[in-house]
Design a protein around this motif. Structure first.
Motif, PDB file in Angstrom:
ATOM      1  N   VAL A 153      11.779 -22.253 -49.823  1.00 52.49           N
ATOM      2  CA  VAL A 153      12.948 -23.082 -50.122  1.00 52.49           C
ATOM      3  C   VAL A 153      13.975 -22.963 -48.999  1.00 52.49           C
ATOM      4  CG1 VAL A 153      14.906 -23.404 -51.683  1.00 52.49           C
ATOM      5  CG2 VAL A 153      12.611 -22.983 -52.615  1.00 52.49           C
ATOM      6  N   PHE A 154      14.552 -24.084 -48.628  1.00 56.48           N
ATOM      7  CA  PHE A 154      15.618 -24.089 -47.627  1.00 56.48           C
ATOM      8  C   PHE A 154      16.637 -25.157 -48.011  1.00 56.48           C
ATOM      9  CE2 PHE A 154      12.108 -26.723 -46.296  1.00 56.48           C
ATOM     10  CZ  PHE A 154      12.680 -27.901 -45.854  1.00 56.48           C
ATOM     11  N   LYS A 155      17.840 -25.016 -47.468  1.00 59.99           N
ATOM     12  CA  LYS A 155      18.926 -25.955 -47.767  1.00 59.99           C
ATOM     13  C   LYS A 155      19.147 -26.900 -46.600  1.00 59.99           C
ATOM     14  CE  LYS A 155      21.620 -22.952 -50.844  1.00 59.99           C
ATOM     15  NZ  LYS A 155      22.932 -22.286 -51.052  1.00 59.99           N
ATOM     16  N   MET A 156      19.451 -28.140 -46.951  1.00 55.20           N
ATOM     17  CA  MET A 156      19.823 -29.125 -45.952  1.00 55.20           C
ATOM     18  C   MET A 156      21.140 -29.780 -46.380  1.00 55.20           C
ATOM     19  SD  MET A 156      16.310 -30.876 -44.644  1.00 55.20           S
ATOM     20  CE  MET A 156      17.026 -31.062 -43.017  1.00 55.20           C
ATOM     21  N   VAL A 157      21.888 -30.198 -45.376  1.00 59.06           N
ATOM     22  CA  VAL A 157      23.166 -30.856 -45.612  1.00 59.06           C
ATOM     23  C   VAL A 157      22.994 -32.349 -45.363  1.00 59.06           C
ATOM     24  CG1 VAL A 157      25.584 -31.017 -44.938  1.00 59.06           C
ATOM     25  CG2 VAL A 157      24.437 -28.789 -44.944  1.00 59.06           C
ATOM     26  N   ASN A 158      23.329 -33.131 -46.367  1.00 57.09           N
ATOM     27  CA  ASN A 158      23.270 -34.588 -46.261  1.00 57.09           C
ATOM     28  C   ASN A 158      24.695 -35.087 -46.007  1.00 57.09           C
ATOM     29  OD1 ASN A 158      23.038 -37.394 -46.675  1.00 57.09           O
ATOM     30  ND2 ASN A 158      21.426 -37.118 -48.209  1.00 57.09           N
ATOM     31  N   THR A 159      24.914 -35.646 -44.818  1.00 56.91           N
ATOM     32  CA  THR A 159      26.261 -36.084 -44.416  1.00 56.91           C
ATOM     33  C   THR A 159      26.305 -37.602 -44.280  1.00 56.91           C
ATOM     34  OG1 THR A 159      26.570 -34.022 -43.166  1.00 56.91           O
ATOM     35  CG2 THR A 159      28.081 -35.847 -42.683  1.00 56.91           C
ATOM     36  N   GLU A 216      24.795 -30.628 -50.431  1.00 51.73           N
ATOM     37  CA  GLU A 216      23.680 -29.738 -50.110  1.00 51.73           C
ATOM     38  C   GLU A 216      22.485 -30.075 -50.996  1.00 51.73           C
ATOM     39  OE1 GLU A 216      24.851 -25.689 -50.375  1.00 51.73           O
ATOM     40  OE2 GLU A 216      26.435 -25.859 -48.837  1.00 51.73           O
ATOM     41  N   GLU A 217      21.289 -30.013 -50.403  1.00 52.92           N
ATOM     42  CA  GLU A 217      20.064 -30.298 -51.126  1.00 52.92           C
ATOM     43  C   GLU A 217      19.038 -29.207 -50.842  1.00 52.92           C
ATOM     44  OE1 GLU A 217      18.673 -34.178 -50.139  1.00 52.92           O
ATOM     45  OE2 GLU A 217      20.588 -35.162 -50.541  1.00 52.92           O
ATOM     46  N   LEU A 218      18.215 -28.887 -51.843  1.00 52.31           N
ATOM     47  CA  LEU A 218      17.171 -27.880 -51.690  1.00 52.31           C
ATOM     48  C   LEU A 218      15.822 -28.562 -51.465  1.00 52.31           C
ATOM     49  CD1 LEU A 218      18.084 -25.308 -54.507  1.00 52.31           C
ATOM     50  CD2 LEU A 218      18.569 -25.145 -52.063  1.00 52.31           C
ATOM     51  N   PHE A 219      15.035 -28.003 -50.561  1.00 49.35           N
ATOM     52  CA  PHE A 219      13.717 -28.543 -50.236  1.00 49.35           C
ATOM     53  C   PHE A 219      12.687 -27.412 -50.216  1.00 49.35           C
ATOM     54  CE2 PHE A 219      16.641 -31.635 -48.555  1.00 49.35           C
ATOM     55  CZ  PHE A 219      15.994 -32.863 -48.622  1.00 49.35           C
ATOM     56  N   THR A 220      11.437 -27.777 -50.509  1.00 49.82           N
ATOM     57  CA  THR A 220      10.317 -26.862 -50.267  1.00 49.82           C
ATOM     58  C   THR A 220       9.426 -27.388 -49.144  1.00 49.82           C
ATOM     59  OG1 THR A 220       9.000 -27.973 -51.981  1.00 49.82           O
ATOM     60  CG2 THR A 220      10.250 -26.012 -52.652  1.00 49.82           C
ATOM     61  N   ASN A 221       9.620 -28.648 -48.751  1.00 58.29           N
ATOM     62  CA  ASN A 221       8.879 -29.238 -47.639  1.00 58.29           C
ATOM     63  C   ASN A 221       9.580 -30.511 -47.202  1.00 58.29           C
ATOM     64  OD1 ASN A 221       7.260 -31.749 -48.917  1.00 58.29           O
ATOM     65  ND2 ASN A 221       7.283 -30.053 -50.409  1.00 58.29           N
ATOM     66  N   LEU A 247      20.713 -26.409 -43.117  1.00 57.93           N
ATOM     67  CA  LEU A 247      21.755 -25.417 -43.363  1.00 57.93           C
ATOM     68  C   LEU A 247      21.166 -24.017 -43.303  1.00 57.93           C
ATOM     69  CD1 LEU A 247      24.689 -24.741 -44.115  1.00 57.93           C
ATOM     70  CD2 LEU A 247      24.043 -24.979 -46.520  1.00 57.93           C
ATOM     71  N   THR A 248      19.985 -23.843 -43.888  1.00 60.55           N
ATOM     72  CA  THR A 248      19.241 -22.581 -43.791  1.00 60.55           C
ATOM     73  C   THR A 248      17.806 -22.893 -43.375  1.00 60.55           C
ATOM     74  OG1 THR A 248      18.555 -22.621 -46.119  1.00 60.55           O
ATOM     75  CG2 THR A 248      20.639 -21.511 -45.604  1.00 60.55           C
ATOM     76  N   LEU A 249      17.101 -21.877 -42.931  1.00 58.20           N
ATOM     77  CA  LEU A 249      15.711 -22.030 -42.508  1.00 58.20           C
ATOM     78  C   LEU A 249      14.800 -21.170 -43.392  1.00 58.20           C
ATOM     79  CD1 LEU A 249      16.107 -21.880 -38.621  1.00 58.20           C
ATOM     80  CD2 LEU A 249      15.755 -23.913 -40.036  1.00 58.20           C
ATOM     81  N   PRO A 250      13.614 -21.668 -43.720  1.00 56.25           N
ATOM     82  CA  PRO A 250      12.692 -20.909 -44.567  1.00 56.25           C
ATOM     83  C   PRO A 250      11.815 -19.979 -43.737  1.00 56.25           C
ATOM     84  CG  PRO A 250      11.759 -23.046 -44.153  1.00 56.25           C
ATOM     85  CD  PRO A 250      13.083 -23.019 -43.423  1.00 56.25           C
TER      86      PRO A 250
END
Length: 415
Positions: free
Chosen positions: A229-235, A248-253, A296-299
């Motif tokens: 899981v990692f976070k991404m910022v949608n701007t 902020e959104e959470l992704f697994t891929n 925002l973060t890296l897995p």
């Protein structure tokens, strides 16, 4: 006087003779103690005694020691051939055992479950992820809803087994633990949809397992959240007034578009992160905004899905067979740091049509360390397992790669 002198000299000669005889006996005893091969080597590597009357040239020539080497008969007597044969036999036995070992790593396909087999093989390639599940067995083993984890670990424990019927029963049990009704039969499905469903199901168990752990004075850490899981910022930014919003959104891929003509994985990722225009009615009156995503973060494990299936204008599903340049190493930047990733597994769709085809998996050999130069990989084609290399995978999977697994390497680098 002369007789007395001679008489006194005679005993000395006798004494000297006795001494010489003792030395000869001692020499004979030493010779008797020497092994049989001592005289053999002495003959073949002899230093000739040099007299004082020889000229310097002859003297220097005869001082040279020349070892002609052992004959085949002498090597046999010394056991040289036996040692070499034992080493060769040991190497051959090790190679044979290894071949048997990796050939047993495959999974049978009693129906059309190659998509399940490929997903399982890729997940099993992620050693740290599997260990994170295994070390918390004392918790998820107590929760009936965590049957998926128990079934997954049963498959892991039987990974090296050559018992095909037992593996089939384990695969059937695993299939029955998936909550989504889409995967409750033995008909071909999409590998990416299955992988996403499995990871989300494991994540959904986290609150229940954390509650169970707290009641026992322990803690639970979700393996999916820790590794994938990692976070991404949608701007979003308005083109008129430059105001906007972020979330902020959470992704697994990530799902990347396959561009006609062929591009590299790095270029496809950059395209995904590039700002795109969006229709949006702002209070200032503008109707368009710019939207972009950033890490925002890296897995620990970055999973990239290549969108090879798309719909035509008439809503027909088609497959995009354009090449993708697969990179062994990938550098990804986030708002916090930079991560260096190495390719460890691929899931590939073999076939030109979207309505049919076959899934296979490539994965790095788990017995090889990260710094091992041998570059040993396996190709898992259901029950058939063959050896390959990472370079060969990148070269051969340009047109068939579907899901890529990148594992983060080294230490975190702060921007």
């Amino acid at each position: 006087m002369a007789r007395e002198g001679m008489a006194s000299a005679e005993p000395k000669k006798e004494k000297q003779s006795v001494t010489t005889t003792q030395v000869d006996k001692s020499t004979d005893a030493e010779k008797a103690k020497k092994p049989w091969w001592f005289s053999l080597c002495r003959k073949r590597c002899r230093v000739v005694a040099v007299s004082e009357e020889q000229n310097p040239k002859e003297q220097s020539r005869e001082k040279v020691v020349r070892f002609k080497g052992l004959t085949e008969e002498e090597e046999t007597r010394l056991g040289v051939h036996d040692t070499v044969q034992r080493e060769e036999k040991r190497e051959n036995n090790t190679k044979t055992l290894r071949q048997k070992k990796f050939k047993w790593l495959g999974f049978p396909n009693p129906g059309q479950i190659c998509y399940i087999n490929s997903c399982l093989q890729s997940l099993l390639t992620l050693g740290d992820f599997v260990r994170a599940i295994s070390c918390q067995e004392h918790l998820w083993n107590l929760v009936p809803e965590a049957a998926l984890m128990r079934s997954f670990m049963d498959i892991k424990k039987s990974h090296h087994s050559d018992d095909a019927p037992h593996k089939i029963s384990l695969l059937a049990a695993f299939n029955s633990t998936i909550w989504s009704p889409v995967f409750q039969d033995f008909v071909q499905k999409d590998a990416h949809e299955l992988l996403t469903s499995l990871l989300e199901q494991m994540r959904s168990l986290s609150p229940m397992l954390q509650t169970m752990a707290a009641s026992r004075g322990r803690s639970y850490s979700c393996p999916v959240e820790d590794h994938m899981v990692f976070k991404m910022v949608n701007t979003r930014t308005c083109k008129g007034c430059s105001l906007g919003s972020t979330r902020e959104e959470l992704f697994t891929n990530l799902s990347l578009d396959v561009v006609p003509g062929g591009r590299s994985v790095e270029q496809m990722l950059q395209d995904y992160l590039t700002e795109k225009e969006l229709e949006y009615n702002c209070e200032c009156g503008a109707t368009t905004s710019g939207q972009r995503l950033s890490f925002l973060t890296l897995p620990r494990v970055l999973v990239l899905h290549l969108k090879r299936f798309s719909f035509t204008p008439t809503f027909q599903l088609r497959k995009i067979n354009d090449p993708v340049v697969i990179l062994r190493e990938l550098v990804v930047s986030s708002n916090q740091d930079v991560g260096c990733y190495s390719l460890v597994s691929t899931i590939n769709h073999i076939g030109l049509m979207a309505s049919s085809g076959h899934y296979i998996c490539d994965g790095v050999d788990q017995d090889v360390g990260e710094e091992d130069p041998t570059d040993r990989w396996f190709t898992y084609n259901d029950a058939e397992v063959t050896e390959t290399s990472g370079n060969s995978v990148c070269d051969k999977r340009k047109y068939t790669s579907y899901i890529l697994f990148y594992r983060r390497q080294g230490k975190r680098q702060t921007l």
